[in-house]
Design a protein around this motif. Sequence first.
Motif, PDB file in Angstrom:
ATOM      1  N   ILE A 244       0.835  -1.207   0.000  1.00 55.75           N
ATOM      2  CA  ILE A 244       0.000   0.000   0.000  1.00 55.75           C
ATOM      3  C   ILE A 244       0.866   1.253   0.000  1.00 55.75           C
ATOM      4  N   LEU A 245       1.868   1.260   0.854  1.00 52.03           N
ATOM      5  CA  LEU A 245       2.764   2.415   0.917  1.00 52.03           C
ATOM      6  C   LEU A 245       3.584   2.540  -0.369  1.00 52.03           C
ATOM      7  N   ALA A 246       3.925   1.408  -0.964  1.00 52.69           N
ATOM      8  CA  ALA A 246       4.661   1.443  -2.231  1.00 52.69           C
ATOM      9  C   ALA A 246       3.792   2.059  -3.326  1.00 52.69           C
ATOM     10  N   LEU A 247       2.498   1.743  -3.341  1.00 53.57           N
ATOM     11  CA  LEU A 247       1.584   2.308  -4.333  1.00 53.57           C
ATOM     12  C   LEU A 247       1.449   3.819  -4.150  1.00 53.57           C
ATOM     13  N   VAL A 248       1.322   4.242  -2.902  1.00 56.61           N
ATOM     14  CA  VAL A 248       1.235   5.674  -2.616  1.00 56.61           C
ATOM     15  C   VAL A 248       2.513   6.374  -3.059  1.00 56.61           C
ATOM     16  N   SER A 249       3.642   5.744  -2.766  1.00 56.64           N
ATOM     17  CA  SER A 249       4.933   6.323  -3.156  1.00 56.64           C
ATOM     18  C   SER A 249       5.044   6.464  -4.673  1.00 56.64           C
ATOM     19  N   SER A 250       4.530   5.471  -5.426  1.00 57.86           N
ATOM     20  CA  SER A 250       4.608   5.534  -6.884  1.00 57.86           C
ATOM     21  C   SER A 250       3.753   6.665  -7.443  1.00 57.86           C
ATOM     22  N   ILE A 251       2.590   6.906  -6.829  1.00 56.91           N
ATOM     23  CA  ILE A 251       1.719   7.999  -7.268  1.00 56.91           C
ATOM     24  C   ILE A 251       2.394   9.345  -7.006  1.00 56.91           C
ATOM     25  N   VAL A 252       2.976   9.487  -5.812  1.00 55.50           N
ATOM     26  CA  VAL A 252       3.711  10.707  -5.475  1.00 55.50           C
ATOM     27  C   VAL A 252       4.871  10.899  -6.442  1.00 55.50           C
ATOM     28  N   PHE A 253       5.561   9.803  -6.741  1.00 55.84           N
ATOM     29  CA  PHE A 253       6.685   9.845  -7.670  1.00 55.84           C
ATOM     30  C   PHE A 253       6.230  10.333  -9.039  1.00 55.84           C
ATOM     31  N   LEU A 254       5.062   9.856  -9.495  1.00 51.35           N
ATOM     32  CA  LEU A 254       4.540  10.265 -10.800  1.00 51.35           C
ATOM     33  C   LEU A 254       4.195  11.746 -10.808  1.00 51.35           C
ATOM     34  N   LEU A 255       3.513  12.223  -9.775  1.00 55.02           N
ATOM     35  CA  LEU A 255       3.134  13.636  -9.703  1.00 55.02           C
ATOM     36  C   LEU A 255       4.365  14.527  -9.667  1.00 55.02           C
ATOM     37  N   LEU A 256       5.363  14.124  -8.889  1.00 55.65           N
ATOM     38  CA  LEU A 256       6.607  14.895  -8.848  1.00 55.65           C
ATOM     39  C   LEU A 256       7.308  14.869 -10.200  1.00 55.65           C
ATOM     40  N   GLY A 257       7.192  13.745 -10.895  1.00 57.11           N
ATOM     41  CA  GLY A 257       7.790  13.637 -12.221  1.00 57.11           C
ATOM     42  C   GLY A 257       7.180  14.624 -13.198  1.00 57.11           C
ATOM     43  N   PHE A 258       5.832  14.748 -13.182  1.00 54.38           N
ATOM     44  CA  PHE A 258       5.163  15.720 -14.047  1.00 54.38           C
ATOM     45  C   PHE A 258       5.594  17.145 -13.701  1.00 54.38           C
ATOM     46  N   LEU A 259       5.605  17.456 -12.401  1.00 52.61           N
ATOM     47  CA  LEU A 259       5.997  18.795 -11.963  1.00 52.61           C
ATOM     48  C   LEU A 259       7.423  19.114 -12.387  1.00 52.61           C
ATOM     49  N   PHE A 260       8.311  18.150 -12.182  1.00 50.76           N
ATOM     50  CA  PHE A 260       9.710  18.355 -12.527  1.00 50.76           C
ATOM     51  C   PHE A 260       9.889  18.544 -14.027  1.00 50.76           C
ATOM     52  N   TYR A 261       9.221  17.697 -14.820  1.00 49.04           N
ATOM     53  CA  TYR A 261       9.367  17.760 -16.272  1.00 49.04           C
ATOM     54  C   TYR A 261       8.915  19.115 -16.816  1.00 49.04           C
ATOM     55  N   TYR A 262       7.715  19.542 -16.421  1.00 45.97           N
ATOM     56  CA  TYR A 262       7.202  20.804 -16.956  1.00 45.97           C
ATOM     57  C   TYR A 262       7.965  22.005 -16.416  1.00 45.97           C
ATOM     58  N   ARG A 263       8.529  21.905 -15.227  1.00 44.68           N
ATOM     59  CA  ARG A 263       9.368  22.985 -14.717  1.00 44.68           C
ATOM     60  C   ARG A 263      10.640  23.102 -15.560  1.00 44.68           C
ATOM     61  N   MET A 264      11.211  21.948 -15.928  1.00 43.44           N
ATOM     62  CA  MET A 264      12.417  21.966 -16.761  1.00 43.44           C
ATOM     63  C   MET A 264      12.111  22.494 -18.165  1.00 43.44           C
ATOM     64  N   VAL A 265      10.936  22.137 -18.694  1.00 39.95           N
ATOM     65  CA  VAL A 265      10.541  22.664 -20.005  1.00 39.95           C
ATOM     66  C   VAL A 265      10.395  24.176 -19.937  1.00 39.95           C
ATOM     67  N   LYS A 266       9.829  24.662 -18.842  1.00 37.26           N
ATOM     68  CA  LYS A 266       9.654  26.102 -18.659  1.00 37.26           C
ATOM     69  C   LYS A 266      10.994  26.819 -18.595  1.00 37.26           C
ATOM     70  N   ASN A 267      12.006  26.141 -18.029  1.00 40.96           N
ATOM     71  CA  ASN A 267      13.323  26.739 -17.899  1.00 40.96           C
ATOM     72  C   ASN A 267      14.187  26.562 -19.148  1.00 40.96           C
ATOM     73  N   TYR A 268      13.676  25.855 -20.140  1.00 39.04           N
ATOM     74  CA  TYR A 268      14.440  25.626 -21.372  1.00 39.04           C
ATOM     75  C   TYR A 268      14.633  26.949 -22.115  1.00 39.04           C
ATOM     76  N   THR A 269      15.871  27.211 -22.487  1.00 30.82           N
ATOM     77  CA  THR A 269      16.202  28.506 -23.109  1.00 30.82           C
ATOM     78  C   THR A 269      16.552  28.421 -24.588  1.00 30.82           C
ATOM     79  N   SER A 270      16.222  27.297 -25.215  1.00 31.06           N
ATOM     80  CA  SER A 270      16.368  27.109 -26.659  1.00 31.06           C
ATOM     81  C   SER A 270      17.794  26.823 -27.097  1.00 31.06           C
ATOM     82  N   ALA A 271      17.893  25.860 -28.025  1.00 27.65           N
ATOM     83  CA  ALA A 271      19.135  25.520 -28.712  1.00 27.65           C
ATOM     84  C   ALA A 271      20.330  25.353 -27.781  1.00 27.65           C
ATOM     85  N   GLY A 272      20.254  24.358 -26.913  1.00 26.96           N
ATOM     86  CA  GLY A 272      21.407  24.072 -26.074  1.00 26.96           C
ATOM     87  C   GLY A 272      21.089  24.067 -24.606  1.00 26.96           C
ATOM     88  N   GLY A 273      19.809  24.188 -24.213  1.00 26.67           N
ATOM     89  CA  GLY A 273      19.414  24.095 -22.827  1.00 26.67           C
ATOM     90  C   GLY A 273      19.512  25.393 -22.067  1.00 26.67           C
TER      91      GLY A 273
END
Length: 273
Positions: A244-273
Amino acid sequence: MTKQKNASGIRNLRFSALGVYLQGMKTALASRMAYRGDFIMSMFIMMVVEFAGPVITLIIYKNGASFPGWSQYEVLLLQGIFLLSRGISFPFFMGMVWNTIGRVQEGTFDLLLIKPRSILLMTLATSFDSEDLGKLIGGILLFRFALKKLPPQPLSHWISFFILFLFSLILMFAFGLFMAGLGIIWVGNYRIYDIFMSVMEFGMYPKSIFTKSFQSVLTYIIPVSLLASYPASALLGSVDKTVILALVSSIVFLLLGFLFYYRMVKNYTSAGG
Protein backbone atom coordinates in the motif's frame (compact mmCIF):
# COMPACT_ATOMS: atom_id res chain seq x y z
CA MET A 1 -26.48 20.93 -24.57
CA THR A 2 -23.33 22.77 -23.51
CA LYS A 3 -22.30 19.85 -21.32
CA GLN A 4 -22.76 17.45 -24.23
CA LYS A 5 -20.57 19.65 -26.44
CA ASN A 6 -17.89 19.83 -23.76
CA ALA A 7 -17.95 16.06 -23.29
CA SER A 8 -17.74 15.57 -27.05
CA GLY A 9 -14.82 17.99 -27.21
CA ILE A 10 -12.96 16.10 -24.49
CA ARG A 11 -13.50 12.78 -26.28
CA ASN A 12 -12.29 14.24 -29.57
CA LEU A 13 -9.22 15.64 -27.83
CA ARG A 14 -8.41 12.24 -26.36
CA PHE A 15 -8.82 10.45 -29.66
CA SER A 16 -6.83 13.19 -31.35
CA ALA A 17 -3.96 12.74 -28.88
CA LEU A 18 -4.06 8.98 -29.41
CA GLY A 19 -4.11 9.56 -33.16
CA VAL A 20 -0.99 11.74 -32.94
CA TYR A 21 0.83 9.05 -30.98
CA LEU A 22 -0.27 6.24 -33.32
CA GLN A 23 0.85 8.27 -36.33
CA GLY A 24 4.26 8.76 -34.74
CA MET A 25 4.48 5.02 -34.03
CA LYS A 26 3.46 4.22 -37.61
CA THR A 27 6.15 6.54 -38.98
CA ALA A 28 8.84 5.03 -36.75
CA LEU A 29 7.90 1.50 -37.79
CA ALA A 30 7.85 2.44 -41.47
CA SER A 31 11.34 3.94 -41.26
CA ARG A 32 12.73 0.81 -39.56
CA MET A 33 11.01 -1.57 -41.99
CA ALA A 34 13.00 0.03 -44.80
CA TYR A 35 15.89 -2.08 -43.49
CA ARG A 36 14.09 -5.20 -42.31
CA GLY A 37 17.18 -7.33 -41.82
CA ASP A 38 18.76 -4.79 -39.50
CA PHE A 39 15.44 -4.31 -37.70
CA ILE A 40 14.94 -8.04 -37.04
CA MET A 41 18.55 -8.51 -35.96
CA SER A 42 18.34 -5.53 -33.58
CA MET A 43 15.17 -6.94 -32.00
CA PHE A 44 16.80 -10.35 -31.62
CA ILE A 45 19.88 -8.87 -29.96
CA MET A 46 17.68 -6.86 -27.58
CA MET A 47 15.83 -10.04 -26.63
CA VAL A 48 19.01 -12.07 -26.05
CA VAL A 49 20.62 -9.35 -23.92
CA GLU A 50 17.56 -9.32 -21.64
CA PHE A 51 18.09 -13.00 -20.80
CA ALA A 52 21.37 -12.31 -18.96
CA GLY A 53 19.60 -11.98 -15.59
CA PRO A 54 17.53 -15.17 -15.90
CA VAL A 55 20.62 -17.13 -17.01
CA ILE A 56 22.45 -15.99 -13.87
CA THR A 57 19.44 -17.10 -11.81
CA LEU A 58 19.55 -20.58 -13.38
CA ILE A 59 23.27 -20.82 -12.63
CA ILE A 60 22.70 -19.80 -9.00
CA TYR A 61 20.03 -22.46 -8.42
CA LYS A 62 21.93 -25.11 -10.37
CA ASN A 63 24.85 -24.67 -7.98
CA GLY A 64 22.68 -25.21 -4.90
CA ALA A 65 22.21 -21.57 -3.86
CA SER A 66 18.87 -19.75 -3.84
CA PHE A 67 17.02 -16.53 -3.08
CA PRO A 68 15.40 -16.75 0.39
CA GLY A 69 11.70 -17.62 0.16
CA TRP A 70 11.67 -17.99 -3.61
CA SER A 71 11.91 -21.14 -5.73
CA GLN A 72 13.78 -21.15 -9.02
CA TYR A 73 10.69 -20.75 -11.19
CA GLU A 74 9.19 -18.11 -8.90
CA VAL A 75 12.30 -15.99 -9.42
CA LEU A 76 12.09 -16.58 -13.17
CA LEU A 77 8.44 -15.49 -13.02
CA LEU A 78 9.51 -12.31 -11.22
CA GLN A 79 12.18 -11.64 -13.82
CA GLY A 80 9.69 -12.34 -16.61
CA ILE A 81 7.42 -9.67 -15.13
CA PHE A 82 10.40 -7.32 -14.90
CA LEU A 83 11.14 -7.89 -18.60
CA LEU A 84 7.46 -7.39 -19.47
CA SER A 85 7.47 -4.04 -17.69
CA ARG A 86 10.60 -3.00 -19.59
CA GLY A 87 9.24 -4.49 -22.80
CA ILE A 88 6.15 -2.29 -22.67
CA SER A 89 7.70 0.89 -21.32
CA PHE A 90 10.92 1.05 -23.37
CA PRO A 91 9.43 0.95 -26.88
CA PHE A 92 6.26 2.89 -26.10
CA PHE A 93 7.37 5.76 -23.86
CA MET A 94 10.88 5.48 -22.40
CA GLY A 95 12.30 6.61 -25.72
CA MET A 96 11.33 10.14 -24.69
CA VAL A 97 14.54 10.25 -22.65
CA TRP A 98 16.84 9.69 -25.66
CA ASN A 99 14.58 11.82 -27.82
CA THR A 100 14.74 14.78 -25.43
CA ILE A 101 18.49 14.56 -24.78
CA GLY A 102 19.27 14.27 -28.48
CA ARG A 103 16.96 17.11 -29.55
CA VAL A 104 18.22 19.48 -26.85
CA GLN A 105 21.80 18.70 -27.81
CA GLU A 106 21.07 19.31 -31.51
CA GLY A 107 18.90 22.36 -30.85
CA THR A 108 15.80 20.78 -32.45
CA PHE A 109 13.75 20.55 -29.27
CA ASP A 110 12.30 23.92 -30.29
CA LEU A 111 10.52 22.23 -33.21
CA LEU A 112 8.38 20.28 -30.74
CA LEU A 113 7.63 23.37 -28.68
CA ILE A 114 6.05 25.18 -31.63
CA LYS A 115 3.70 22.30 -32.43
CA PRO A 116 0.01 22.87 -31.55
CA ARG A 117 0.13 19.96 -29.13
CA SER A 118 1.42 19.21 -25.65
CA ILE A 119 5.21 19.09 -25.59
CA LEU A 120 5.03 15.79 -23.69
CA LEU A 121 2.69 14.27 -26.28
CA MET A 122 4.93 15.35 -29.14
CA THR A 123 8.01 13.99 -27.37
CA LEU A 124 6.28 10.64 -26.87
CA ALA A 125 4.90 10.54 -30.41
CA THR A 126 8.35 11.01 -31.93
CA SER A 127 10.18 8.59 -29.66
CA PHE A 128 8.66 5.16 -30.37
CA ASP A 129 11.54 2.66 -30.47
CA SER A 130 10.55 -0.49 -32.37
CA GLU A 131 13.85 -2.24 -31.63
CA ASP A 132 12.91 -2.47 -27.96
CA LEU A 133 9.98 -4.72 -28.89
CA GLY A 134 12.59 -7.46 -28.55
CA LYS A 135 12.47 -6.84 -24.81
CA LEU A 136 8.71 -7.40 -24.86
CA ILE A 137 9.04 -10.66 -26.79
CA GLY A 138 11.69 -11.88 -24.34
CA GLY A 139 9.50 -10.95 -21.38
CA ILE A 140 6.50 -12.79 -22.80
CA LEU A 141 8.56 -15.93 -23.47
CA LEU A 142 10.13 -15.99 -19.99
CA PHE A 143 6.81 -15.20 -18.28
CA ARG A 144 5.01 -18.05 -20.07
CA PHE A 145 7.86 -20.48 -19.42
CA ALA A 146 7.82 -19.76 -15.68
CA LEU A 147 4.02 -19.97 -15.48
CA LYS A 148 4.02 -23.44 -17.01
CA LYS A 149 6.35 -24.63 -14.25
CA LEU A 150 4.19 -23.23 -11.44
CA PRO A 151 0.71 -24.22 -10.18
CA PRO A 152 -2.28 -22.40 -11.75
CA GLN A 153 -3.27 -19.26 -9.86
CA PRO A 154 -6.84 -18.19 -8.97
CA LEU A 155 -8.55 -15.23 -10.63
CA SER A 156 -8.15 -13.03 -7.52
CA HIS A 157 -4.37 -13.38 -7.76
CA TRP A 158 -4.44 -12.41 -11.43
CA ILE A 159 -6.54 -9.32 -10.70
CA SER A 160 -4.08 -8.21 -8.00
CA PHE A 161 -1.20 -8.89 -10.37
CA PHE A 162 -2.65 -6.77 -13.19
CA ILE A 163 -3.31 -3.86 -10.82
CA LEU A 164 0.24 -3.91 -9.48
CA PHE A 165 1.69 -4.41 -12.95
CA LEU A 166 -0.14 -1.27 -14.06
CA PHE A 167 1.57 0.59 -11.22
CA SER A 168 4.93 -0.78 -12.37
CA LEU A 169 4.31 0.93 -15.73
CA ILE A 170 3.27 4.12 -13.93
CA LEU A 171 6.55 4.04 -12.03
CA MET A 172 8.51 3.52 -15.24
CA PHE A 173 6.74 6.50 -16.78
CA ALA A 174 7.64 8.59 -13.72
CA PHE A 175 11.29 7.58 -14.16
CA GLY A 176 11.05 8.65 -17.79
CA LEU A 177 9.69 12.06 -16.83
CA PHE A 178 12.52 12.70 -14.39
CA MET A 179 15.20 11.60 -16.86
CA ALA A 180 13.70 13.59 -19.72
CA GLY A 181 13.53 16.65 -17.46
CA LEU A 182 17.17 16.19 -16.49
CA GLY A 183 18.03 15.82 -20.17
CA ILE A 184 16.74 19.34 -20.80
CA ILE A 185 19.15 20.97 -18.36
CA TRP A 186 21.96 18.40 -18.35
CA VAL A 187 22.67 18.84 -22.04
CA GLY A 188 23.96 15.86 -24.01
CA ASN A 189 24.76 13.77 -20.94
CA TYR A 190 23.61 10.20 -21.59
CA ARG A 191 24.89 9.13 -18.17
CA ILE A 192 21.40 9.98 -16.94
CA TYR A 193 20.25 6.80 -18.61
CA ASP A 194 23.08 4.74 -17.08
CA ILE A 195 22.20 5.98 -13.60
CA PHE A 196 18.58 5.01 -14.10
CA MET A 197 19.48 1.56 -15.42
CA SER A 198 21.68 0.93 -12.39
CA VAL A 199 18.85 1.79 -10.01
CA MET A 200 16.27 -0.17 -11.98
CA GLU A 201 18.34 -3.39 -11.92
CA PHE A 202 17.47 -3.79 -8.22
CA GLY A 203 13.91 -4.50 -9.35
CA MET A 204 15.00 -7.70 -11.09
CA TYR A 205 15.44 -9.53 -7.78
CA PRO A 206 13.15 -10.29 -4.80
CA LYS A 207 13.26 -7.51 -2.25
CA SER A 208 13.75 -10.14 0.48
CA ILE A 209 17.42 -10.54 -0.48
CA PHE A 210 18.22 -6.98 0.60
CA THR A 211 18.70 -5.61 4.11
CA LYS A 212 15.67 -4.18 5.92
CA SER A 213 16.88 -0.60 5.56
CA PHE A 214 17.52 -1.02 1.84
CA GLN A 215 14.13 -2.69 1.42
CA SER A 216 12.59 0.46 2.88
CA VAL A 217 14.39 2.57 0.27
CA LEU A 218 13.20 0.28 -2.55
CA THR A 219 9.64 0.36 -1.20
CA TYR A 220 8.94 3.86 0.09
CA ILE A 221 11.49 6.29 -1.38
CA ILE A 222 12.17 4.88 -4.86
CA PRO A 223 9.62 2.03 -5.07
CA VAL A 224 11.63 -0.12 -7.48
CA SER A 225 10.10 -3.23 -5.88
CA LEU A 226 6.89 -2.38 -7.72
CA LEU A 227 8.59 -3.18 -11.03
CA ALA A 228 8.43 -6.93 -10.42
CA SER A 229 8.73 -8.10 -6.81
CA TYR A 230 5.28 -6.95 -5.68
CA PRO A 231 3.43 -7.98 -8.88
CA ALA A 232 5.06 -11.42 -8.72
CA SER A 233 4.17 -11.78 -5.04
CA ALA A 234 0.58 -10.80 -5.81
CA LEU A 235 0.33 -13.43 -8.55
CA LEU A 236 1.78 -16.04 -6.20
CA GLY A 237 -0.57 -14.96 -3.39
CA SER A 238 2.11 -13.77 -0.98
CA VAL A 239 2.03 -9.97 -1.25
CA ASP A 240 2.38 -8.14 2.09
CA LYS A 241 0.76 -4.97 3.46
CA THR A 242 3.76 -2.77 2.66
CA VAL A 243 2.50 -2.74 -0.93
CA ILE A 244 0.00 0.00 0.00
CA LEU A 245 2.76 2.42 0.92
CA ALA A 246 4.66 1.44 -2.23
CA LEU A 247 1.58 2.31 -4.33
CA VAL A 248 1.23 5.67 -2.62
CA SER A 249 4.93 6.32 -3.16
CA SER A 250 4.61 5.53 -6.88
CA ILE A 251 1.72 8.00 -7.27
CA VAL A 252 3.71 10.71 -5.47
CA PHE A 253 6.69 9.85 -7.67
CA LEU A 254 4.54 10.27 -10.80
CA LEU A 255 3.13 13.64 -9.70
CA LEU A 256 6.61 14.90 -8.85
CA GLY A 257 7.79 13.64 -12.22
CA PHE A 258 5.16 15.72 -14.05
CA LEU A 259 6.00 18.80 -11.96
CA PHE A 260 9.71 18.36 -12.53
CA TYR A 261 9.37 17.76 -16.27
CA TYR A 262 7.20 20.80 -16.96
CA ARG A 263 9.37 22.99 -14.72
CA MET A 264 12.42 21.97 -16.76
CA VAL A 265 10.54 22.66 -20.01
CA LYS A 266 9.65 26.10 -18.66
CA ASN A 267 13.32 26.74 -17.90
CA TYR A 268 14.44 25.63 -21.37
CA THR A 269 16.20 28.51 -23.11
CA SER A 270 16.37 27.11 -26.66
CA ALA A 271 19.13 25.52 -28.71
CA GLY A 272 21.41 24.07 -26.07
CA GLY A 273 19.41 24.10 -22.83
